[in-house]
Design a protein around this motif. Structure first.
Motif, PDB file in Angstrom:
ATOM      1  N   SER A  26     -54.351  -1.128  -0.486  1.00 14.44           N
ATOM      2  CA  SER A  26     -55.542  -0.491  -1.063  1.00 14.44           C
ATOM      3  C   SER A  26     -56.608  -1.507  -1.470  1.00 14.44           C
ATOM      4  O   SER A  26     -57.721  -1.121  -1.823  1.00 14.44           O
ATOM      5  CB  SER A  26     -55.136   0.352  -2.275  1.00 14.44           C
ATOM      6  OG  SER A  26     -54.496  -0.449  -3.258  1.00 14.44           O
ATOM      7  N   GLN A  27     -56.263  -2.799  -1.426  1.00 11.51           N
ATOM      8  CA  GLN A  27     -57.239  -3.859  -1.685  1.00 11.51           C
ATOM      9  C   GLN A  27     -56.803  -5.117  -0.952  1.00 11.51           C
ATOM     10  O   GLN A  27     -55.669  -5.203  -0.474  1.00 11.51           O
ATOM     11  CB  GLN A  27     -57.367  -4.133  -3.185  1.00 11.51           C
ATOM     12  CG  GLN A  27     -56.092  -4.624  -3.835  1.00 11.51           C
ATOM     13  CD  GLN A  27     -56.221  -4.682  -5.359  1.00 11.51           C
ATOM     14  OE1 GLN A  27     -56.668  -3.728  -5.994  1.00 11.51           O
ATOM     15  NE2 GLN A  27     -55.845  -5.802  -5.939  1.00 11.51           N
ATOM     16  N   ASP A  28     -57.701  -6.084  -0.857  1.00 17.41           N
ATOM     17  CA  ASP A  28     -57.423  -7.331  -0.156  1.00 17.41           C
ATOM     18  C   ASP A  28     -56.302  -8.095  -0.862  1.00 17.41           C
ATOM     19  O   ASP A  28     -56.411  -8.407  -2.056  1.00 17.41           O
ATOM     20  CB  ASP A  28     -58.700  -8.179  -0.129  1.00 17.41           C
ATOM     21  CG  ASP A  28     -58.575  -9.396   0.782  1.00 17.41           C
ATOM     22  OD1 ASP A  28     -59.599  -9.809   1.360  1.00 17.41           O
ATOM     23  OD2 ASP A  28     -57.463  -9.938   0.914  1.00 17.41           O
ATOM     24  N   GLY A  68     -55.314  -9.604   4.718  1.00 17.95           N
ATOM     25  CA  GLY A  68     -56.305  -8.803   3.995  1.00 17.95           C
ATOM     26  C   GLY A  68     -55.729  -7.461   3.562  1.00 17.95           C
ATOM     27  O   GLY A  68     -55.126  -7.365   2.484  1.00 17.95           O
ATOM     28  N   THR A  69     -55.913  -6.440   4.379  1.00 15.32           N
ATOM     29  CA  THR A  69     -55.420  -5.109   4.012  1.00 15.32           C
ATOM     30  C   THR A  69     -54.491  -4.485   5.047  1.00 15.32           C
ATOM     31  O   THR A  69     -53.804  -3.515   4.734  1.00 15.32           O
ATOM     32  CB  THR A  69     -56.579  -4.127   3.766  1.00 15.32           C
ATOM     33  OG1 THR A  69     -57.352  -4.025   4.955  1.00 15.32           O
ATOM     34  CG2 THR A  69     -57.465  -4.588   2.606  1.00 15.32           C
ATOM     35  N   ASP A  70     -54.478  -4.993   6.256  1.00 19.15           N
ATOM     36  CA  ASP A  70     -53.698  -4.354   7.318  1.00 19.15           C
ATOM     37  C   ASP A  70     -52.624  -5.296   7.849  1.00 19.15           C
ATOM     38  O   ASP A  70     -52.918  -6.407   8.295  1.00 19.15           O
ATOM     39  CB  ASP A  70     -54.614  -3.918   8.465  1.00 19.15           C
ATOM     40  CG  ASP A  70     -55.574  -2.828   8.024  1.00 19.15           C
ATOM     41  OD1 ASP A  70     -56.793  -2.992   8.216  1.00 19.15           O
ATOM     42  OD2 ASP A  70     -55.105  -1.828   7.453  1.00 19.15           O
ATOM     43  N   PHE A  71     -51.388  -4.796   7.814  1.00 25.02           N
ATOM     44  CA  PHE A  71     -50.236  -5.608   8.183  1.00 25.02           C
ATOM     45  C   PHE A  71     -49.313  -4.800   9.081  1.00 25.02           C
ATOM     46  O   PHE A  71     -49.286  -3.567   9.012  1.00 25.02           O
ATOM     47  CB  PHE A  71     -49.482  -6.042   6.918  1.00 25.02           C
ATOM     48  CG  PHE A  71     -50.343  -6.783   5.943  1.00 25.02           C
ATOM     49  CD1 PHE A  71     -51.078  -6.093   4.982  1.00 25.02           C
ATOM     50  CD2 PHE A  71     -50.444  -8.157   5.986  1.00 25.02           C
ATOM     51  CE1 PHE A  71     -51.897  -6.763   4.099  1.00 25.02           C
ATOM     52  CE2 PHE A  71     -51.266  -8.847   5.099  1.00 25.02           C
ATOM     53  CZ  PHE A  71     -51.998  -8.152   4.166  1.00 25.02           C
ATOM     54  N   SER A  72     -48.551  -5.523   9.905  1.00 23.59           N
ATOM     55  CA  SER A  72     -47.603  -4.818  10.752  1.00 23.59           C
ATOM     56  C   SER A  72     -46.372  -5.672  11.020  1.00 23.59           C
ATOM     57  O   SER A  72     -46.433  -6.903  11.016  1.00 23.59           O
ATOM     58  CB  SER A  72     -48.251  -4.388  12.072  1.00 23.59           C
ATOM     59  OG  SER A  72     -48.678  -5.518  12.792  1.00 23.59           O
ATOM     60  N   LEU A  73     -45.273  -4.973  11.227  1.00 21.74           N
ATOM     61  CA  LEU A  73     -44.003  -5.569  11.631  1.00 21.74           C
ATOM     62  C   LEU A  73     -43.702  -5.049  13.030  1.00 21.74           C
ATOM     63  O   LEU A  73     -43.713  -3.827  13.254  1.00 21.74           O
ATOM     64  CB  LEU A  73     -42.890  -5.162  10.671  1.00 21.74           C
ATOM     65  CG  LEU A  73     -41.466  -5.549  11.081  1.00 21.74           C
ATOM     66  CD1 LEU A  73     -41.272  -7.060  10.967  1.00 21.74           C
ATOM     67  CD2 LEU A  73     -40.435  -4.824  10.208  1.00 21.74           C
ATOM     68  N   THR A  74     -43.454  -5.963  13.952  1.00 23.52           N
ATOM     69  CA  THR A  74     -43.128  -5.589  15.323  1.00 23.52           C
ATOM     70  C   THR A  74     -41.694  -6.021  15.634  1.00 23.52           C
ATOM     71  O   THR A  74     -41.299  -7.137  15.306  1.00 23.52           O
ATOM     72  CB  THR A  74     -44.091  -6.256  16.313  1.00 23.52           C
ATOM     73  OG1 THR A  74     -45.436  -5.829  16.031  1.00 23.52           O
ATOM     74  CG2 THR A  74     -43.733  -5.880  17.748  1.00 23.52           C
ATOM     75  N   ILE A  75     -40.960  -5.102  16.235  1.00 27.22           N
ATOM     76  CA  ILE A  75     -39.607  -5.420  16.703  1.00 27.22           C
ATOM     77  C   ILE A  75     -39.587  -5.213  18.211  1.00 27.22           C
ATOM     78  O   ILE A  75     -39.785  -4.084  18.693  1.00 27.22           O
ATOM     79  CB  ILE A  75     -38.532  -4.543  16.047  1.00 27.22           C
ATOM     80  CG1 ILE A  75     -38.728  -4.476  14.522  1.00 27.22           C
ATOM     81  CG2 ILE A  75     -37.136  -5.086  16.381  1.00 27.22           C
ATOM     82  CD1 ILE A  75     -37.797  -3.489  13.824  1.00 27.22           C
ATOM     83  N   ASP A  76     -39.418  -6.296  18.950  1.00 29.24           N
ATOM     84  CA  ASP A  76     -39.334  -6.227  20.405  1.00 29.24           C
ATOM     85  C   ASP A  76     -37.888  -6.031  20.841  1.00 29.24           C
ATOM     86  O   ASP A  76     -36.959  -6.439  20.150  1.00 29.24           O
ATOM     87  CB  ASP A  76     -39.874  -7.524  21.023  1.00 29.24           C
ATOM     88  CG  ASP A  76     -41.377  -7.626  20.926  1.00 29.24           C
ATOM     89  OD1 ASP A  76     -41.858  -8.626  20.381  1.00 29.24           O
ATOM     90  OD2 ASP A  76     -42.064  -6.692  21.381  1.00 29.24           O
ATOM     91  N   ASN A  77     -37.711  -5.399  21.994  1.00 27.82           N
ATOM     92  CA  ASN A  77     -36.386  -5.309  22.603  1.00 27.82           C
ATOM     93  C   ASN A  77     -35.350  -4.834  21.578  1.00 27.82           C
ATOM     94  O   ASN A  77     -34.361  -5.511  21.289  1.00 27.82           O
ATOM     95  CB  ASN A  77     -35.986  -6.665  23.183  1.00 27.82           C
ATOM     96  CG  ASN A  77     -34.801  -6.574  24.104  1.00 27.82           C
ATOM     97  OD1 ASN A  77     -34.481  -5.498  24.633  1.00 27.82           O
ATOM     98  ND2 ASN A  77     -34.113  -7.683  24.284  1.00 27.82           N
ATOM     99  N   ILE A  78     -35.587  -3.646  21.047  1.00 22.93           N
ATOM    100  CA  ILE A  78     -34.757  -3.063  19.982  1.00 22.93           C
ATOM    101  C   ILE A  78     -33.268  -3.086  20.372  1.00 22.93           C
ATOM    102  O   ILE A  78     -32.906  -2.807  21.537  1.00 22.93           O
ATOM    103  CB  ILE A  78     -35.188  -1.609  19.717  1.00 22.93           C
ATOM    104  CG1 ILE A  78     -36.510  -1.585  18.970  1.00 22.93           C
ATOM    105  CG2 ILE A  78     -34.112  -0.823  18.991  1.00 22.93           C
ATOM    106  CD1 ILE A  78     -36.385  -1.750  17.477  1.00 22.93           C
ATOM    107  N   GLU A  79     -32.438  -3.416  19.378  1.00 27.85           N
ATOM    108  CA  GLU A  79     -30.986  -3.363  19.560  1.00 27.85           C
ATOM    109  C   GLU A  79     -30.395  -2.363  18.568  1.00 27.85           C
ATOM    110  O   GLU A  79     -31.023  -2.034  17.551  1.00 27.85           O
ATOM    111  CB  GLU A  79     -30.379  -4.746  19.346  1.00 27.85           C
ATOM    112  CG  GLU A  79     -30.859  -5.789  20.342  1.00 27.85           C
ATOM    113  CD  GLU A  79     -30.171  -7.136  20.175  1.00 27.85           C
ATOM    114  OE1 GLU A  79     -29.262  -7.240  19.322  1.00 27.85           O
ATOM    115  OE2 GLU A  79     -30.550  -8.081  20.903  1.00 27.85           O
ATOM    116  N   SER A  80     -29.199  -1.896  18.856  1.00 26.62           N
ATOM    117  CA  SER A  80     -28.578  -0.878  18.004  1.00 26.62           C
ATOM    118  C   SER A  80     -28.409  -1.360  16.566  1.00 26.62           C
ATOM    119  O   SER A  80     -28.502  -0.585  15.615  1.00 26.62           O
ATOM    120  CB  SER A  80     -27.222  -0.456  18.570  1.00 26.62           C
ATOM    121  OG  SER A  80     -26.369  -1.577  18.689  1.00 26.62           O
TER     122      SER A  80
END
Lengths: 107, 121
Positions: A26-28, A68-80
């Motif tokens: 909601s803020q930086d 700043g305000t926008d973040f992401s977590l990426t998981i490639d090649n998902i495993e069980s």
């Protein structure tokens, strides 16, 4: 208080897929975001610190981005074994706040 | 590095409980510490922070005035005194170590396995 809005709340992915989980502040908050994984009955573990730094021992299939305000977590090649809850945390200011969490199910 | 919480249990609303967290495997007196909880069916909620020297303390609004965080560096132990407990305080309580030593705050890296607090009449 900084609110972290995390999405989606639930996602289902097949082995080999790529998934992206988002957190919007909601803020930086600069890069003061960590990502955690928690499996049922276990303590959370830290997977990404300072938005982009992969923690030692975590597979490089995991990556973080954002500032700043926008973040992401990426998981490639998902495993069980990736089936778990994932949470973002902001530690820029008190009170610390977590995102609402994302439950990742593996098909 | 190990953190072991204790002191959880079933308590009636309005009563008190004190949680402890025994730390080992690192220089406890150089790291800030946190308490975090997770209520049934809900997400993680940060509860409290104490600096390595114990002079800087912060609380979540939901517990401010009822909970007190403290530490005894001579015993490598972190505490959470919980007073005027409410049903909504029911949760698994985790103690966690801050990422880096010294001043500042960087979030948690190592967590204990948690202790369960149930507030019910």
């Amino acid at each position: 208080e900084t609110t972290l809005t995390q999405s989606p709340a639930f996602m289902s992915a097949a082995p080999g897929d790529k998934v992206i989980i988002s957190c919007t502040a909601s803020q930086d908050i600069d890069n003061d975001v960590n990502w955690y994984r928690q499996k049922p009955g276990e303590a959370p573990i830290l997977i990404i610190e300072e938005a982009t730094t992969l923690v030692a021992g975590i597979p490089p299939r995991f990556s973080g981005s954002g500032f700043g305000t926008d973040f992401s977590l990426t998981i490639d090649n998902i495993e069980s074994e990736d089936a778990a809850y994932y949470f973002c945390l902001q530690h820029d200011n008190f009170p610390f706040t977590f995102g609402q969490g994302t439950k990742l199910e593996i098909k | 590095v190990q953190l072991v919480e204790s002191g959880g249990g079933v308590v009636q609303p309005g009563r008190s409980l004190r949680l402890s967290c025994a730390a080992s495997g690192f220089n406890f007196n150089t790291y800030a510490m946190h308490w975090v909880r997770r209520a049934p069916g809900k997400g993680l909620e940060w509860v409290a922070f104490i600096s390595f020297h114990g002079q800087d303390i912060y609380y979540a609004g939901s517990v401010k005035g009822r909970f007190t965080i403290s530490r005894d560096n001579s015993k490598n132990t972190l505490y959470l005194q919980m007073n005027s407990l409410r049903a909504e305080d029911t949760a698994v309580y985790y103690c966690a170590k801050d990422l880096y030593r010294g001043d500042g705050y960087y979030g948690m890296d190592v967590w204990g396995q948690g202790t369960t607090v149930t507030v019910s009449s």
